[in-house]
Design a protein around this motif. Structure first.
Motif, PDB file in Angstrom:
ATOM      1  N   ASP A 268      44.258  42.452  38.864  1.00 18.22           N
ATOM      2  CA  ASP A 268      44.263  40.988  38.844  1.00 18.22           C
ATOM      3  C   ASP A 268      45.551  40.396  38.259  1.00 18.22           C
ATOM      4  OD1 ASP A 268      41.773  40.739  39.991  1.00 18.22           O
ATOM      5  OD2 ASP A 268      40.699  40.616  38.082  1.00 18.22           O
TER       6      ASP A 268
ATOM      7  N   THR B 245      41.871  44.616  35.356  1.00 19.13           N
ATOM      8  CA  THR B 245      42.904  43.753  34.764  1.00 19.13           C
ATOM      9  C   THR B 245      44.254  44.015  35.410  1.00 19.13           C
ATOM     10  OG1 THR B 245      41.732  43.703  32.648  1.00 19.13           O
ATOM     11  CG2 THR B 245      44.063  43.106  32.613  1.00 19.13           C
TER      12      THR B 245
ATOM     13  N   ARG C  16      39.974  48.157  32.554  1.00 16.66           N
ATOM     14  CA  ARG C  16      41.438  47.956  32.500  1.00 16.66           C
ATOM     15  C   ARG C  16      42.042  47.974  33.909  1.00 16.66           C
ATOM     16  NH1 ARG C  16      41.480  46.377  27.148  1.00 16.66           N
ATOM     17  NH2 ARG C  16      40.345  47.933  25.934  1.00 16.66           N
TER      18      ARG C  16
ATOM     19  N   GLU D  56      46.090  42.931  26.835  1.00 17.28           N
ATOM     20  CA  GLU D  56      44.725  43.003  26.320  1.00 17.28           C
ATOM     21  C   GLU D  56      44.351  44.364  25.746  1.00 17.28           C
ATOM     22  OE1 GLU D  56      41.670  44.364  29.793  1.00 17.28           O
ATOM     23  OE2 GLU D  56      41.825  42.216  29.417  1.00 17.28           O
TER      24      GLU D  56
ATOM     25  N   ALA E  93      49.640  41.886  32.074  1.00 12.06           N
ATOM     26  CA  ALA E  93      48.285  41.508  31.677  1.00 12.06           C
ATOM     27  C   ALA E  93      47.537  42.712  31.107  1.00 12.06           C
ATOM     28  CB  ALA E  93      47.533  40.935  32.874  1.00 12.06           C
ATOM     29  N   LEU E  94      47.749  43.886  31.686  1.00  8.17           N
ATOM     30  CA  LEU E  94      47.111  45.094  31.180  1.00  8.17           C
ATOM     31  C   LEU E  94      47.503  45.349  29.734  1.00  8.17           C
ATOM     32  CD1 LEU E  94      45.621  47.838  31.504  1.00  8.17           C
ATOM     33  CD2 LEU E  94      47.781  48.759  32.371  1.00  8.17           C
TER      34      LEU E  94
END
Length: 322
Positions: free
Chosen positions: A160, A157, A154, A169, A165-166
């Motif tokens: 990036d 993520t 995580r 997902e 985005a964290l």
């Protein structure tokens, strides 16, 4: 019920991860009492249920865990890797008014009728410590390795893609919507409950025994918290592959198991979760195996993928016949 978690700029900056051995103990008890859990835990449940047979506080635990659970059972860790003793200290120190409200809400009784917290909370802490030692401690090495590997994934993520985005997902029931986080219930929501982080932030806790659900603390004292299912739980209770007896005394069990697992490309975190050892230990073993030309490593973005070499295949006896 859907839960909305509201953020300020300060609380977004205070999103962090933590593990919770106490939380896993409570959730494991819930599985054993038949109030939660999933087929994925069947092997563990079969072995663990007899360990509760002589627990003297089982009626107390059942009264608090079998249905809706009070928030004071899940104190938010103040550090990333707390000990169960530190978390139990937080439980014993629960604010009396908060304890009475939560106890009364769970048992559908007036808050003033809740037992004396100076008596009940130490009893509860003692029972949970015994349950942790019997049910969780023997497996905590593998469990914590899996949970830490999930946190590492995580974190990449987050680096990036950022916070949005964290959250995207973490779980299908969790969505980032216009500056607030929405955790949807399994049923169509008739009501929406709002949690305000009030600058305290949000703690994300990967979980084994909350799998496959996402759970949110609806009555946080300070930081809000979400328990989400860690990746790889389905592999946790599988028996490890048989050690290759001829090779293990030479390479060591861990390195032999790493080679056996690397018939497919795997990351360091995935290897750690599969084998139940820490990512740092896996990295050390991989370095030695690369030095012997038994493992090759290729980087894909921020992730390094490892695969055993043809030389390793011959060593393991898995090389295809010419």
């Amino acid at each position: 019920m859907a839960v909305q978690i509201r953020f300020t700029a300060a609380s977004v900056a205070r999103v962090r991860f933590a593990l919770s051995p106490l939380g896993e103990t409570v959730l494991a008890l819930r599985v054993l009492l038949g109030a939660g859990g999933h087929e994925v835990h069947r092997a563990w449940t079969r072995a663990a249920r007899p360990l509760l047979a002589d627990e003297p506080e089982l009626p107390l635990l059942r009264s608090l865990i079998a249905g809706p659970m009070p928030s004071f059972l899940f104190p938010v860790p103040t550090e990333r890797l707390p000990t169960v003793a530190a978390e139990l200290d937080l439980l014993r120190a629960t604010d009396e008014d908060f304890y009475r409200r939560e106890y009364g809400a769970v048992l559908n009784a007036p808050a003033r009728e809740a037992p004396d917290p100076g008596v009940l909370l130490p009893r509860l802490a003692g029972a949970l410590r015994r349950c942790h030692d019997r049910l969780i401690a023997p497996h905590w090495g593998r469990m914590s390795a899996l949970l830490e590997a999930d946190v590492a994934r995580r974190a990449l993520t987050l680096v990036d893609g950022g916070t949005q985005a964290l959250f995207a997902e973490l779980h299908p029931d969790i969505a980032w919507d216009g500056g607030q986080l929405v955790v949807h219930g399994r049923r169509a929501p008739r009501t929406v409950h709002t949690v305000d982080t009030a600058g305290h932030g949000l703690v994300l806790l990967p979980s084994v025994f909350n799998w496959p659900n996402a759970g949110v603390d609806k009555a946080p004292v300070a930081a809000a918290s979400i328990r989400y299912p860690a990746v790889g739980v389905g592999l946790l209770w599988e028996p490890p592959p048989p050690t290759l007896t001829g090779l293990a005394p030479v390479l060591g069990r861990a390195r032999t198991e790493i080679l056996a697992a690397l018939g497919e490309p795997l990351s360091t975190a995935a290897l750690a979760a599969r084998l139940g050892i820490t990512p740092s230990a896996v990295s050390q073993h991989l370095g030695a195996l690369r030095g012997a030309s038994l493992v090759s490593t290729q980087r894909k973005g921020r992730t390094a993928l490892h695969l055993r070499t043809e030389r390793a295949d011959h060593l393991l006896g898995t090389a295809p016949e010419p």
